[in-house]
Design an enzyme around this catalytic site. Sequence first.
Site, short mmCIF file in Angstrom:
data_model
loop_
_atom_site.label_atom_id
_atom_site.label_comp_id
_atom_site.label_asym_id
_atom_site.label_seq_id
_atom_site.Cartn_x
_atom_site.Cartn_y
_atom_site.Cartn_z
N ASP A 206 0.75 -1.16 -0.01
CA ASP A 206 -0.18 -0.05 0.02
C ASP A 206 0.85 1.12 0.06
OD1 ASP A 206 -2.80 1.08 0.36
OD2 ASP A 206 -2.05 2.01 2.36
N GLU A 251 14.47 -15.51 -0.18
CA GLU A 251 14.69 -16.50 0.60
C GLU A 251 13.60 -17.63 0.41
OE1 GLU A 251 15.35 -15.21 4.54
OE2 GLU A 251 16.55 -13.39 3.52
C1 BGC Z 1 -5.66 2.18 -0.44
C2 BGC Z 1 -6.62 3.01 -0.08
C3 BGC Z 1 -6.27 3.49 1.21
C4 BGC Z 1 -5.02 4.38 1.24
C5 BGC Z 1 -4.49 4.70 2.41
C6 BGC Z 1 -4.76 3.24 -0.79
O1 BGC Z 1 -3.82 3.10 -1.75
O2 BGC Z 1 -5.63 1.39 -1.56
O3 BGC Z 1 -7.89 2.24 0.20
O4 BGC Z 1 -7.22 4.42 1.79
O5 BGC Z 1 -3.96 3.65 0.45
O6 BGC Z 1 -3.83 3.60 3.11
#
Ligand code: BGC
Length: 522
Positions: A206, A251
């Site tokens: 993310d 790994e």
């Molecule tokens: C996720 C979102 C989230 C944001 C903050 C994004 O890229 O896909 O759903 O709100 O990151 O974590």
Amino acid sequence: MTRIPWWRDAVVYEVYVRSFADADGNGEGDLQGIRSRLGHLRDLGVDALWLTPFYTSPLADGGYDVADYRDVDPRFGTLDDFDALVSDAHDHGLRMIVDIVPNHSSDRHRWFREALAAPPGSPARSRYIFRSGKPGERPGEEDPPNDWPSAFGGPAWTRLDDGEWYLHLYAPEQPDLNWRNPEVRHEFEDILRFWLDRGVDGFRIDVAAGLFKDESFRDLHGQDRRMLNGPMYSRPEVHDVYRRWRQILDEYDDRMAIGEVWTDGPQDLALYLRPDELHQVFQFDLQLAPWSAMAFREVIDAALKAVAPMGAAPTWVLSSHDSVRHVTRYEQPGGLPGIGHGRAKAALLLLLALPGSAYLYQGEELGLPEVTDLPDEARQDPIFKRTNGRTAGRDSCRVPLPWSGPAEPYGFSPDGVRPWLPMPRGWASVTAEAQASDPSSMLNWYREALALRRRLKDGLPDELEWIDSPDTALFFRRGPLVCALNCGENPVRLPAGIPLLTSTPLYGDLLPGNTAAWLTAP
Ligand code: BGC
């Protein structure tokens, strides 16, 4: 013969855990619910699942605010449920990718609570990004350390009672971690191993470009708020982190990572794909493109060009839990209702004919549209709250899946339970159960296209060759397969070949408007 790694041409299905299937009857999806529906995913014909965060979380941002990275939130289940899900998924022939959220934690994470309890300048605060404010315009007032906005509206800084401000590129409940602190690096390396040891096949990272901020913390001065190549994103230091993560993944056997990377241009994107970094990054251009053959051609060329120097495979996506569902996007303002559905069927053939891997979002196989008429009080996306309702946010694409039955909860939850977001009336005909027995349903269209792709894919080269077409259409060939998409309203003559699959019936050798076909090359 060299073996092609599984992820290079996989079809990955995004499970938005909270909205997939609710086994325990609390109105929210959970791991047992996913387990009980693995048959749906196997029959659909996807290769892997990507689970959005199910970790301990107050759900200020649907779980992208993690309070404990090594545990499952009780509303979603337990670690034992997770282990059982991984094992069952593997038994169903499905790989499992999980989300990892390294840019920020929850404000309820132990580290942030320690930071709040500790004084300015303390080691506990150095795990996050704390700064002093700037004198405000009027005496006695203070401004944030800089003018950075939060992606969810409002400033990216919140002031504590002791006068320090902390950075949150997203909601205030999501404080940004300080990746210049080695403790943060070590913690995440350990978290990766924790889930790898439990058998996950990969990670979706993310906000992968956000971990390092330019040390100058310079103002944006009103420039584009996203500033994808600005001081908040894609700083050079971030690549050291992914080099280290790659070593850890290597790994283990066959594990991968895909970054959620938004950049201003293909050069920055390609850097993440160097052979010792991430296996894949999301390429969102198709999702951002309008319904236009010319626009699609351009983004396909650009996407292929971006990954080619690194020898990486491209990725394609049309919808996700962060975007407007493409059935709705493809509706024409003022046009025939339902056109989005036909276009989505055609778009699937485009997506699945391209080299690389495709990421599907739950519910697109049912042709679900956005649920735009959610009542304000039901909306939970922090974007809605932080913009005082000016921006509706992403709840409309996160409504729980309808599995069966005539009315809410449509088999999502046990009967009598109210799902966490209201489900519309009139969804009886779009449930998975109703569609399974209708040969002309979207669900059966997805099954058919995915099954054919699986049969063909081993014979398809990575290269794509464009074939001349009218402006409103695009035709290309990958070895023995030809894909033709007509984005216009009027029929166009098909390229040469024998039709294999078409999203609406052909008129002789004509491809109708808003239709795609696969053909065997002559
Ligand atoms: C996720 C979102 C989230 C944001 C903050 C994004 O890229 O896909 O759903 O709100 O990151 O974590």
